[in-house]
Design a protein around this motif. Structure first.
Motif, PDB file in Angstrom:
ATOM      1  N   GLY A  22       0.804  -1.225   0.000  1.00 52.84           N
ATOM      2  CA  GLY A  22       0.000   0.000   0.000  1.00 52.84           C
ATOM      3  C   GLY A  22       0.832   1.269   0.000  1.00 52.84           C
ATOM      4  N   HIS A  25       2.311   4.428  -5.158  1.00 49.44           N
ATOM      5  CA  HIS A  25       2.904   5.518  -5.944  1.00 49.44           C
ATOM      6  C   HIS A  25       2.986   5.059  -7.392  1.00 49.44           C
ATOM      7  N   PHE A 144       6.229  -7.932 -10.360  1.00 52.29           N
ATOM      8  CA  PHE A 144       7.055  -7.408  -9.264  1.00 52.29           C
ATOM      9  C   PHE A 144       7.961  -6.316  -9.820  1.00 52.29           C
ATOM     10  N   LYS A 147      12.915  -2.623  -8.675  1.00 53.41           N
ATOM     11  CA  LYS A 147      13.414  -1.867  -7.522  1.00 53.41           C
ATOM     12  C   LYS A 147      13.882  -2.815  -6.403  1.00 53.41           C
ATOM     13  N   GLN A 151      14.464  -9.554  -4.209  1.00 52.01           N
ATOM     14  CA  GLN A 151      13.138 -10.105  -3.922  1.00 52.01           C
ATOM     15  C   GLN A 151      12.537 -10.750  -5.170  1.00 52.01           C
TER      16      GLN A 151
HETATM   17  P1  AMP Z   1       6.014  -2.504  -1.669  1.00 50.57           P
HETATM   18  O1  AMP Z   1       4.648  -1.926  -1.549  1.00 50.57           O
HETATM   19  O2  AMP Z   1       7.117  -1.517  -1.454  1.00 50.57           O
HETATM   20  O3  AMP Z   1       6.187  -3.790  -0.921  1.00 50.57           O
HETATM   21  O4  AMP Z   1       6.176  -2.902  -3.203  1.00 50.57           O
HETATM   22  C1  AMP Z   1       5.226  -3.693  -3.867  1.00 50.57           C
HETATM   23  C2  AMP Z   1       5.728  -4.002  -5.262  1.00 50.57           C
HETATM   24  O5  AMP Z   1       5.972  -2.780  -5.952  1.00 50.57           O
HETATM   25  C3  AMP Z   1       7.060  -4.771  -5.267  1.00 50.57           C
HETATM   26  O6  AMP Z   1       7.058  -5.685  -6.348  1.00 50.57           O
HETATM   27  C4  AMP Z   1       8.063  -3.670  -5.480  1.00 50.57           C
HETATM   28  O7  AMP Z   1       9.254  -4.131  -6.089  1.00 50.57           O
HETATM   29  C5  AMP Z   1       7.301  -2.764  -6.416  1.00 50.57           C
HETATM   30  N1  AMP Z   1       7.846  -1.406  -6.388  1.00 50.57           N
HETATM   31  C6  AMP Z   1       8.101  -0.625  -5.301  1.00 50.57           C
HETATM   32  N2  AMP Z   1       8.658   0.539  -5.681  1.00 50.57           N
HETATM   33  C7  AMP Z   1       8.772   0.491  -7.035  1.00 50.57           C
HETATM   34  C8  AMP Z   1       9.277   1.378  -8.027  1.00 50.57           C
HETATM   35  N3  AMP Z   1       9.793   2.570  -7.711  1.00 50.57           N
HETATM   36  N4  AMP Z   1       9.227   0.991  -9.315  1.00 50.57           N
HETATM   37  C9  AMP Z   1       8.709  -0.216  -9.668  1.00 50.57           C
HETATM   38  N5  AMP Z   1       8.222  -1.107  -8.779  1.00 50.57           N
HETATM   39  C10 AMP Z   1       8.252  -0.755  -7.484  1.00 50.57           C
END
Ligand code: AMP
Length: 277
Positions: A22, A25, A144, A147, A151
């Protein structure tokens, strides 16, 4: 969620899935748009929002992790998301508080370095929750972000090792105009820290330039990168690593195509980034 997913499958609709914590962005939303392209207009795109307690260590930022569901809903609606899966702790970890939750999924080789070394219980939490989410959402394709490179490689390996019939897609990192990788955790940065946070992107670019025409030793390049990061007074390096992007094996020499990842504290906030050089 499973019943809905099964009925979509019976209708012949493909399910694309973007798991998140959540506070969405545009980096997240670019994964959503990628999922849509892959499942088509008749497909179903599901975003899950779940701040997973088992991937945070007791000392980490679980309770202050940013949340704004209203805004998340609006962003999802604007990008044509069909459903948001919002499981409760009681659904994800039945009996955990009573100490009865006892099954985990753990990847044991790709998780030894980098995020796995800095955050020892982190990946077990990630693989467990992603496996559980896959069983709930039953996706055909899951997207995914690059970034979180380690993972993505770990999840891809898990789906192969455990025979999940799911295509894993890794989509490019979304960045702010000054290069900083978009992250929910950027919300923690003070204006000064935010300014200095571009040092991660500058370090990746400096390394890319350094290896564009010649091979360099890991020690030499790491020293140069650390020196560059030290020019930002708020920054403190957690790790800088050079490795093979597919196997995550540490590099002996750094050349074009070697992968670089780094974790840097800006004040109390820990940021990560990576790139293929
Ligand atoms: P998170 O909410 O941070 O756990 O991220 C959820 C998913 O969004 C994961 O697969 C992250 O790698 C991806 N994600 C987070 N930030 C970015 C970004 N700046 N660009 C692309 N994918 C992202």
């Amino acid at each position: 969620m499973q019943r809905a997913a099964q009925s979509w499958h019976r209708e012949g609709r493909r399910i694309g899935f973007v798991p998140t914590m959540g506070f969405l962005h545009d980096g997240h939303m670019s994964l959503v748009r990628d999922a849509r392209r892959r499942v088509g207009p008749d497909g179903i795109v599901i975003v899950s929002i779940y701040v997973n307690p088992t991937q945070f260590a007791p000392t980490e930022d679980l309770s202050r992790y940013p949340r704004d569901l209203k805004r998340d809903y609006a962003l999802c609606r604007a990008d044509g998301v069909d459903g948001i899966f919002l499981p409760s702790d009681a659904v994800m970890y039945p009996g955990r508080d009573a100490g009865a939750y006892s099954t985990y999924v753990a990847e044991e080789s790709l998780t030894r370095r980098m995020e796995g070394a800095s955050r020892p219980t982190h990946f077990r939490g990630v693989t467990t929750i992603v496996a559980k989410l896959f069983h709930c959402v039953l996706p055909d394709v899951a997207v995914f972000g690059a970034k979180d490179w380690q993972q993505a490689v770990v999840i891809r390996r898990m789906t192969v090792d455990l025979n999940f019939p799911i295509q894993i897609v890794v989509a490019p990192t979304g960045r702010a105009s000054d290069g900083l990788a978009l992250s929910s955790r950027n919300a923690y940065l003070s204006p000064t820290e935010r300014e200095q946070a571009t040092v991660l992107w500058r370090a990746l670019n400096a390394a890319r330039v350094a290896v564009a025409k010649k091979t360099v030793s890991v020690a030499e390049l790491e020293k140069a990168v650390r020196r560059l990061i030290a020019t930002a007074p708020a920054a403190r390096v957690d790790y800088v690593e050079f490795f093979d992007g597919e196997t995550l094996e540490p590099a002996v020499q750094v050349k074009r195509g070697t992968h670089m990842a780094l974790a840097v504290f800006l004040g109390k906030t820990r940021l990560i980034d990576n790139a293929r050089l």
